[in-house]
Design an enzyme around this catalytic site. Structure first.
Site, PDB file in Angstrom:
ATOM      1  N   ASN A 158      -7.543   3.691   9.055  1.00  0.00           N
ATOM      2  CA  ASN A 158      -6.918   2.547   9.720  1.00  0.00           C
ATOM      3  C   ASN A 158      -7.050   2.590  11.232  1.00  0.00           C
ATOM      4  O   ASN A 158      -7.022   1.560  11.890  1.00  0.00           O
ATOM      5  CB  ASN A 158      -5.435   2.452   9.327  1.00  0.00           C
ATOM      6  CG  ASN A 158      -4.723   3.778   9.351  1.00  0.00           C
ATOM      7  OD1 ASN A 158      -5.157   4.741   8.730  1.00  0.00           O
ATOM      8  ND2 ASN A 158      -3.646   3.854  10.096  1.00  0.00           N
TER       9      ASN A 158
ATOM     10  N   CYS B  75       2.819   3.160  13.048  1.00  0.00           N
ATOM     11  CA  CYS B  75       3.932   4.120  12.983  1.00  0.00           C
ATOM     12  C   CYS B  75       3.823   5.125  14.121  1.00  0.00           C
ATOM     13  O   CYS B  75       4.806   5.440  14.777  1.00  0.00           O
ATOM     14  CB  CYS B  75       3.916   4.866  11.660  1.00  0.00           C
ATOM     15  SG  CYS B  75       3.904   3.747  10.284  1.00  0.00           S
TER      16      CYS B  75
ATOM     17  N   HIS C 166      -1.534  -7.660   2.770  1.00  0.00           N
ATOM     18  CA  HIS C 166      -1.418  -8.242   4.121  1.00  0.00           C
ATOM     19  C   HIS C 166      -2.531  -7.800   5.073  1.00  0.00           C
ATOM     20  O   HIS C 166      -2.541  -8.195   6.239  1.00  0.00           O
ATOM     21  CB  HIS C 166      -0.030  -7.984   4.726  1.00  0.00           C
ATOM     22  CG  HIS C 166       0.246  -6.583   5.151  1.00  0.00           C
ATOM     23  ND1 HIS C 166       0.310  -6.204   6.469  1.00  0.00           N
ATOM     24  CD2 HIS C 166       0.489  -5.454   4.448  1.00  0.00           C
ATOM     25  CE1 HIS C 166       0.603  -4.912   6.552  1.00  0.00           C
ATOM     26  NE2 HIS C 166       0.716  -4.430   5.333  1.00  0.00           N
TER      27      HIS C 166
ATOM     28  N   GLN D  61      -7.517  -0.257   3.851  1.00  0.00           N
ATOM     29  CA  GLN D  61      -8.280  -0.840   4.968  1.00  0.00           C
ATOM     30  C   GLN D  61      -9.685  -1.264   4.555  1.00  0.00           C
ATOM     31  O   GLN D  61     -10.310  -2.064   5.245  1.00  0.00           O
ATOM     32  CB  GLN D  61      -8.359   0.146   6.139  1.00  0.00           C
ATOM     33  CG  GLN D  61      -7.036   0.395   6.842  1.00  0.00           C
ATOM     34  CD  GLN D  61      -6.494  -0.824   7.582  1.00  0.00           C
ATOM     35  OE1 GLN D  61      -7.214  -1.800   7.831  1.00  0.00           O
ATOM     36  NE2 GLN D  61      -5.222  -0.787   7.932  1.00  0.00           N
TER      37      GLN D  61
ATOM     38  N   GLY E  10       0.820  -1.209   0.000  1.00  0.00           N
ATOM     39  CA  GLY E  10       0.000   0.000   0.000  1.00  0.00           C
ATOM     40  C   GLY E  10       0.856   1.262   0.000  1.00  0.00           C
ATOM     41  O   GLY E  10       0.517   2.263  -0.625  1.00  0.00           O
ATOM     42  N   THR E  11       1.984   1.224   0.708  1.00  0.00           N
ATOM     43  CA  THR E  11       2.856   2.398   0.783  1.00  0.00           C
ATOM     44  C   THR E  11       3.354   2.783  -0.611  1.00  0.00           C
ATOM     45  O   THR E  11       3.279   3.955  -1.005  1.00  0.00           O
ATOM     46  CB  THR E  11       4.056   2.092   1.711  1.00  0.00           C
ATOM     47  OG1 THR E  11       3.544   1.833   3.019  1.00  0.00           O
ATOM     48  CG2 THR E  11       5.034   3.248   1.773  1.00  0.00           C
TER      49      THR E  11
HETATM   50  C1  LIG Z   1      -4.719   3.076   5.359  1.00  0.00           C
HETATM   51  C2  LIG Z   1      -3.386   2.469   5.040  1.00  0.00           C
HETATM   52  N1  LIG Z   1      -2.742   2.866   3.940  1.00  0.00           N
HETATM   53  C3  LIG Z   1      -1.555   2.352   3.601  1.00  0.00           C
HETATM   54  C4  LIG Z   1      -0.936   1.402   4.381  1.00  0.00           C
HETATM   55  C5  LIG Z   1       0.406   0.865   3.981  1.00  0.00           C
HETATM   56  O1  LIG Z   1       0.271  -0.419   3.424  1.00  0.00           O
HETATM   57  P1  LIG Z   1       1.538  -1.409   3.384  1.00  0.00           P
HETATM   58  O2  LIG Z   1       1.780  -1.878   4.779  1.00  0.00           O
HETATM   59  O3  LIG Z   1       1.099  -2.516   2.457  1.00  0.00           O
HETATM   60  O4  LIG Z   1       2.669  -0.641   2.817  1.00  0.00           O
HETATM   61  C6  LIG Z   1      -1.567   0.976   5.552  1.00  0.00           C
HETATM   62  C7  LIG Z   1      -0.910   0.008   6.456  1.00  0.00           C
HETATM   63  O5  LIG Z   1      -1.078   0.035   7.651  1.00  0.00           O
HETATM   64  C8  LIG Z   1      -2.831   1.520   5.889  1.00  0.00           C
HETATM   65  O6  LIG Z   1      -3.483   1.157   6.989  1.00  0.00           O
END
Ligand SMILES: Cc1ncc(COP(=O)(O)O)c(C=O)c1O
Length: 369
Positions: free
Chosen positions: A144, A317, A194, A172, A69-70
């Site tokens: 999230n 984080c 994941h 999410q 997602g990042t």
């Molecule tokens: C809303 C949201 N966006 C993006 C991410 C990032 O996803 P990833 O862990 O696959 O990089 C997360 C992960 O916690 C998330 O909750």
């Protein structure tokens, strides 16, 4: 262990592992190779693309696999033309906020869209944006931390009418609520494996118009030149399988999660020091965040950990930094209130007995000695 942190990550579903194993052990061919081993891997990626597209209401051609997602979030924002304006909400994940801050240092004007005390964006804020349109607006579909769901389809309608591009972080939301890229009318949508019982290190950016998308990485031309690098075949296969399972099991999972969350919420309401956050907003069926007056959330988290319960005191984080969650501050909570918050995010394997045990433990930890 009682695991109540599914918004942080989910355990790998056994059926997903079974689907992945052949691609870790036997079918190790490079999907770009022309011989049979390579073609097998390519075909497995194509199947996964179809499976994910079916879950998120897109076409397979619109799915670009990423490392998570990042990366998908960073990639969406990177599609901004030079010096074009960007607007994001004040409750986004750090992979959006940090990326947007970095872009603002590169001369992209950045606008922040505030939320009310339930974590919801108001229509007036969207109307305001349309008066001085940025190039791109990024608003997450479901938060999230609080689980609050934004009405992206409605915002996108107004924003698109003002020729503004729209990105939504649906990491999410995927698998937890019905999701249709087509019906949301957005230009970009980020997803992660994941969070839906798939492997870590795999995600996707869904794009309405491939030609309006820019790569973050350059190299061998994989993913139609939009995400260079040899594909993580086993992880992509796992993501596809997880998506297939989420599609067939979504309504049963949700009914179970809603029942458990209702039970939890009812019990928490009887604890005098507890306030449920965003209680009147539409939320993900698995997520519940609450404050405990006069208590340090991280301390409570550690005490629960000693009793074998895993919860979160905010996004992963934020909790690592010990700082109050920016999401909760944006909703108008004081620093002290934000620091007293705990998040429970339930998963498909949680049980009623676990909820009852958790409530007992919590009441025990909160009662004066
Ligand atoms: C809303 C949201 N966006 C993006 C991410 C990032 O996803 P990833 O862990 O696959 O990089 C997360 C992960 O916690 C998330 O909750």
């Amino acid at each position: 262990m009682i695991y109540f942190d599914h918004n942080a990550t989910t355990p790998l579903d056994e059926r997903v592992l079974d689907a992945m194993l052949p691609f870790l052990k036997d079918f190790y061919g490079n999907p770009s190779a022309l011989y049979r081993h390579g073609r097998l891997a390519r075909s497995a990626i194509d199947t996964a693309r179809e499976q994910l597209a079916a879950l998120c209401g897109a076409t397979a051609a619109q799915v670009i696999f990423t490392s998570g997602g990042t990366e998908a979030n960073n990639m969406a924002l990177t599609c901004l033309p030079d010096q074009a304006g960007l607007a994001i909400s004040t409750v986004e994940h750090p992979s959006i906020t940090e990326s947007a801050q970095a872009l603002s240092r590169l001369a992209h004007p950045l606008t922040l869209i505030g939320v009310d005390n339930q974590g919801l964006i108001q229509s007036e804020a969207i109307e305001q944006l349309c008066l001085k349109p940025p190039h791109l607006v990024s608003i997450m579909l479901a938060n999230n931390e609080t689980g609050v769901i934004q009405d992206i389809a409605r915002y996108a309608e107004s924003l698109k009418a003002a020729s503004i591009q729209v990105h939504t972080d649906a990491v999410q939301a995927l698998g937890k609520i019905p999701l249709s890229f087509k019906q949301l009318h957005v230009d970009f949508m980020s997803l992660s494996s994941h969070k839906i019982y798939g492997p870590k290190g795999c995600g996707a950016l869904v794009v309405a118009d491939i030609s309006a998308t820019k790569p973050l990485f350059f190299g061998g031309g994989q993913e139609r030149g939009l995400r260079a690098g040899t594909e993580n075949v086993a992880a992509i296969v796992g993501f596809g399988k997880a998506a297939e399972l989420a599609l067939t099991e979504c309504s049963a999972r949700n009914a179970h999660l809603l029942y458990l969350r209702h039970l939890l919420e009812q019990a928490l309401c009887t604890v005098p020091s507890v306030t449920i956050l965003a209680q009147t907003a539409e939320r993900l069926p698995n997520t519940l965040m609450f404050c405990v007056a006069g208590v340090d959330g991280e301390m409570l988290l550690m005490r629960l950990d000693q009793k074998g319960v895993a919860v979160s005191s905010g996004s992963a984080c934020a909790s690592a930094g010990g700082k109050p969650s920016p999401v909760l501050l944006a909703m108008g909570l004081s620093e002290q209130q934000a620091k007293s918050a705990l998040r429970i995010s339930l998963g498909k394997s949680n049980t009623e007995a676990e909820i009852l045990k958790f409530i007992d433990l919590l009441k025990g930890l909160l009662s004066p000695v």
